[in-house]
Write a protein that holds these residues in place. Structure first.
Motif, mmCIF file in Angstrom:
data_model
loop_
_atom_site.group_PDB
_atom_site.id
_atom_site.type_symbol
_atom_site.label_atom_id
_atom_site.label_comp_id
_atom_site.label_asym_id
_atom_site.label_seq_id
_atom_site.Cartn_x
_atom_site.Cartn_y
_atom_site.Cartn_z
ATOM 1 N N SER A 114 20.098 9.638 43.042
ATOM 2 C CA SER A 114 21.457 9.346 42.601
ATOM 3 C C SER A 114 21.566 9.489 41.083
ATOM 4 O O SER A 114 22.600 9.933 40.575
ATOM 5 N N PHE A 115 20.509 9.124 40.361
ATOM 6 C CA PHE A 115 20.509 9.305 38.914
ATOM 7 C C PHE A 115 20.560 10.788 38.578
ATOM 8 O O PHE A 115 21.320 11.209 37.701
ATOM 9 N N GLN A 116 19.777 11.577 39.299
ATOM 10 C CA GLN A 116 19.756 13.023 39.068
ATOM 11 C C GLN A 116 21.112 13.640 39.386
ATOM 12 O O GLN A 116 21.591 14.506 38.658
ATOM 13 N N GLU A 117 21.750 13.184 40.449
ATOM 14 C CA GLU A 117 23.077 13.687 40.800
ATOM 15 C C GLU A 117 24.098 13.336 39.723
ATOM 16 O O GLU A 117 24.925 14.166 39.352
ATOM 17 N N LYS A 118 24.044 12.097 39.211
ATOM 18 C CA LYS A 118 24.952 11.692 38.133
ATOM 19 C C LYS A 118 24.707 12.520 36.883
ATOM 20 O O LYS A 118 25.651 12.932 36.214
ATOM 21 N N LEU A 119 23.436 12.741 36.585
ATOM 22 C CA LEU A 119 23.079 13.519 35.403
ATOM 23 C C LEU A 119 23.616 14.942 35.509
ATOM 24 O O LEU A 119 24.266 15.440 34.590
ATOM 25 N N LYS A 172 27.896 18.871 33.756
ATOM 26 C CA LYS A 172 28.884 19.900 34.094
ATOM 27 C C LYS A 172 30.246 19.643 33.445
ATOM 28 O O LYS A 172 31.079 20.532 33.405
ATOM 29 N N THR A 173 30.464 18.432 32.928
ATOM 30 C CA THR A 173 31.719 18.133 32.244
ATOM 31 C C THR A 173 31.653 18.639 30.803
ATOM 32 O O THR A 173 30.563 18.869 30.262
ATOM 33 N N GLU A 174 32.821 18.787 30.181
ATOM 34 C CA GLU A 174 32.858 19.271 28.802
ATOM 35 C C GLU A 174 32.158 18.290 27.858
ATOM 36 O O GLU A 174 31.344 18.684 27.025
ATOM 37 N N LYS A 175 32.456 17.003 28.000
ATOM 38 C CA LYS A 175 31.843 15.991 27.131
ATOM 39 C C LYS A 175 30.336 15.936 27.345
ATOM 40 O O LYS A 175 29.569 15.774 26.385
ATOM 41 N N GLY A 176 29.896 16.074 28.578
ATOM 42 C CA GLY A 176 28.467 16.062 28.874
ATOM 43 C C GLY A 176 27.743 17.227 28.219
ATOM 44 O O GLY A 176 26.654 17.068 27.660
ATOM 45 N N ALA A 203 22.324 8.215 23.381
ATOM 46 C CA ALA A 203 22.851 6.920 23.818
ATOM 47 C C ALA A 203 24.275 7.063 24.363
ATOM 48 O O ALA A 203 24.596 6.515 25.435
ATOM 49 N N PHE A 204 25.119 7.804 23.670
ATOM 50 C CA PHE A 204 26.485 8.003 24.154
ATOM 51 C C PHE A 204 26.498 8.819 25.440
ATOM 52 O O PHE A 204 27.317 8.583 26.325
ATOM 53 N N PHE A 205 25.573 9.769 25.558
ATOM 54 C CA PHE A 205 25.445 10.520 26.804
ATOM 55 C C PHE A 205 25.159 9.558 27.957
ATOM 56 O O PHE A 205 25.797 9.616 29.006
ATOM 57 N N GLY A 206 24.202 8.665 27.759
ATOM 58 C CA GLY A 206 23.862 7.692 28.801
ATOM 59 C C GLY A 206 24.993 6.722 29.090
ATOM 60 O O GLY A 206 25.256 6.386 30.250
#
Length: 148
Positions: free
Chosen positions: A8-13, A18-22, A59-62
């Motif tokens: 589930s962590f890998q799926e969230k990652l 895939k998002t612009e902010k990510g 940190a903001f990514f997480g």
């Protein structure tokens, strides 16, 4: 803390990257790591700036990936992210130009490479600032239309 399996962590990652902010935050962290390596090889004192940028971007990514920003409402995350992006955009541009001009005629390639990568990182942080300003403007317009 929430129980999160590895899958589930890998799926969230993967879904967040895939998002612009990510993508922006991942690029900021990876470019900061590359700049850190170049500055470390050249024994530059500016390594601290690259460490700070990499740490805060990660940190903001997480925080955004795990939706912690929606649970911790006492922090205005857009403004905090805006300040982070503006500060590091300015730092990277200034420090990179200094590194490039100071080591322009010297033999080591690491300071020049760090300077070029730092300018690219500065542009990515500036683009991040631009996207945050767009979000701040749209949230302000939504609040005005609601009457808040």
């Amino acid at each position: 803390m929430a129980d999160m399996t590895a899958s589930s962590f890998q799926e969230k990652l993967v879904s967040y990257v895939k998002t612009e902010k990510g993508r922006i935050l991942a690029a900021e962290a990876l470019l900061s790591l590359a700049v850190l390596i170049c500055y470390a090889v050249s024994w530059s004192g500016w390594m601290v700036m690259a460490i700070g940028a990499m740490t805060l971007s990660t940190a903001f990514f997480g925080i955004f990936m795990t939706d912690l920003d929606k649970r911790l409402r006492w922090v205005h995350w857009l403004w905090t992210d805006f300040v982070r992006a503006v500060v590091y955009a300015a730092f990277y541009v200034v420090v990179s130009l200094v590194m490039m001009f100071r080591h322009a005629d010297s033999a080591p390639v690491a300071p020049l490479a760090g300077g070029v990568l730092g300018l690219i990182a500065g542009l990515v942080f500036a683009y991040d600032t631009y996207t945050i300003v767009r979000k701040l403007k749209s949230s302000r317009q939504q609040n005005e239309s609601v009457g808040v």
